[in-house]
Scaffold this active site. Structure first.
Site, mmCIF file in Angstrom:
data_model
loop_
_atom_site.group_PDB
_atom_site.id
_atom_site.type_symbol
_atom_site.label_atom_id
_atom_site.label_comp_id
_atom_site.label_asym_id
_atom_site.label_seq_id
_atom_site.Cartn_x
_atom_site.Cartn_y
_atom_site.Cartn_z
ATOM 1 N N TYR A 151 0.823 -1.241 0.182
ATOM 2 C CA TYR A 151 0.126 0.059 0.024
ATOM 3 C C TYR A 151 0.876 1.326 0.073
ATOM 4 C CZ TYR A 151 -4.655 -1.870 0.711
ATOM 5 O OH TYR A 151 -5.775 -2.702 0.482
ATOM 6 N N LYS A 221 1.390 -13.724 5.897
ATOM 7 C CA LYS A 221 1.431 -14.729 4.641
ATOM 8 C C LYS A 221 2.780 -15.179 4.450
ATOM 9 C CE LYS A 221 -1.110 -16.649 1.721
ATOM 10 N NZ LYS A 221 -1.831 -17.906 1.989
ATOM 11 N N ASP A 280 -6.306 -4.536 6.001
ATOM 12 C CA ASP A 280 -7.583 -4.206 5.403
ATOM 13 C C ASP A 280 -8.667 -5.188 5.203
ATOM 14 O OD1 ASP A 280 -8.783 -2.214 4.156
ATOM 15 O OD2 ASP A 280 -7.510 -1.836 2.181
#
Ligand code: NAI
Length: 393
Positions: A151, A221, A280
């Site tokens: 982001y 992740k 998010d």
């Protein structure tokens, strides 16, 4: 006004004056309705709790469409300066400029003020319709990293000169041969730093300790993105050792498994620390689980500098603007978070209790009331009035 400014010690501790100045942005669209509703309710709770001894001195600052129309800029420098000087502020939703230099006002504010934590508490209110059987089991607080990750806004359009140049660097200097369609690929960069990760996880640990759960789950992740997301996980565990002597009950979960587990056994989680993109997705999924995507509050915080901007998490709802139908609860609950952050917790509790009472009796704005068994829809203004009526000691 100087006497009304919050002072911040070098360790980030706030000294809050009794009559504290708080800058606010009304916001675009429904902001004109929900922001006065929030102020009315917060003022009432403060007045009922502390009488004349404490109050909020609201100071309006500009941003968004209104700022553009009157001042020629979506985000005046003075607004960022006021939020920095006064330390704590609150904002309604802002129109995202189309085709302008700023991609998102919210991102610009978070980056400009280095508000590295996006804080999203998620809880269920009795009476609110939820898509899950046991929404009462969901009680989590998400700490989402706000300044890094994919982001960060470092990306290049497919087929552009920059994308080609970037690929040449990857291929010629870094020996990268794995890009499947290099000629037509867009590229993005995912910066994840040790400092950025550690300050986020540290804030989550301090919060978990202050709330008594002392339990933090790192959601990542790292099984696939070993250096960025895997780095985040490893640095998170290091923070526990370095700053807390390993005493925080810390575990970690791969993000896709977390999304599943959060539906199947939400009671297993308390405080979540995660990176920007995961955060998010996770925040909105959890909010929907308690039926509250329209009533979930949020804050953007830098704990070291003692800065925080509390905000409605939804947008400007242009379809509802001017109709007195908007739900003010996201902003009101953000105001509750603000009171807690100021240490005015008794007033915060009064607002939460009043919401529990109204929802329990079926009173809500139409977006929520229509799904309640005994729903009694109220307009934005009438809902705020009803809340004020039930805010008592
Ligand atoms: P939106 O959140 O404004 O609206 C989505 C849907 O939710 C609409 O049907 C709307 O009526 C409903 N809704 C939103 N807030 C509500 C409330 N308080 N009460 C009842 N219903 C509510 O998202 P949308 O339409 O994608 O964006 C509109 C504008 O808001 C855009 O300019 C967008 O960029 C901006 N935006 C700003 C945000 C912020 O300032 N934090 C966040 C999201 C969008």
């Amino acid at each position: 006004m100087t006497d009304n400014k919050i002072q911040v010690a070098s360790d980030g501790t706030l000294t809050v004056p009794a009559h504290v100045a708080i800058p606010f942005i009304t916001g675009d669209g429904i902001g004109a309705e929900i922001t006065p509703a929030m102020q009315q309710v917060i003022d009432k709770a403060v007045q009922v709790t502390y009488g004349a001894e404490r109050s909020i001195v609201w100071k309006e600052v500009q941003a968004g469409q209104h700022a553009f129309d009157t001042l020629g800029t979506y985000l005046p420098d003075d607004t960022l300066k006021d939020f920095a000087d006064y330390h704590i502020g609150i904002k309604g939703p802002l129109t995202t400029p189309v085709g302008g230099g700023i991609r998102s006002l919210n991102v610009a504010m978070r980056q400009g003020l280095d508000l590295y934590v996006c804080l999203r508490p998620v809880r269920w209110f009795k009476g609110i319709e939820s898509p899950v059987k046991h929404p009462e089991k969901v009680n989590m607080v998400v700490f989402r990293e706000n300044t890094e990750d994919i982001y960060a806004g470092i990306e290049w359009k497919a087929c552009s000169r920059e994308a080609r140049h970037f690929y040449e660097f990857l291929h010629d200097e870094m020996g990268v041969t794995k890009v499947r369609f290099p000629e037509t690929s867009a590229f993005g960069v995912k910066p994840v730093s040790i400092e950025g990760s550690k300050r986020l996880v540290k804030a989550a640990c301090l919060y978990a300790q202050s709330q008594g759960s002392n339990h933090v789950t790192l959601v990542h992740k790292g099984n696939i993105m070993k250096f960025t997301e895997g780095g985040f996980k490893n640095w998170g565990y290091e923070v526990n050792d370095e700053c807390f002597g390993g005493n925080v009950r810390m575990d970690d979960c791969i993000c896709d498994a977390f999304l599943q587990n959060a539906l199947l056994k939400p009671e297993a989680y308390d405080v979540i620390a995660t990176m920007n993109l995961n955060g998010d997705y996770v925040s909105d999924m959890l909010a929907a689980q308690v039926g509250g995507i329209g009533i979930s509050p949020g804050a953007n915080i830098n704990y070291e500098q003692g800065r925080a901007v509390f905000e409605a998490t939804h947008g400007t709802a242009p379809d509802l603007a001017g109709t007195n139908q908007a739900n003010p609860c996201s902003l009101i609950l953000s105001g509750v978070m603000m009171l807690e952050h100021l240490g005015w917790t008794e007033a915060a509790k009064l607002v939460t209790a009043a919401l529990e009472t109204l929802f329990g009796d079926g009173y809500a704005t139409a977006d929520l009331a229509r799904f309640m068994d005994n729903g009694k829809p109220l307009g934005t203004k009438e809902f705020a009035d009803a809340l004020c009526d039930v805010i008592t000691k």
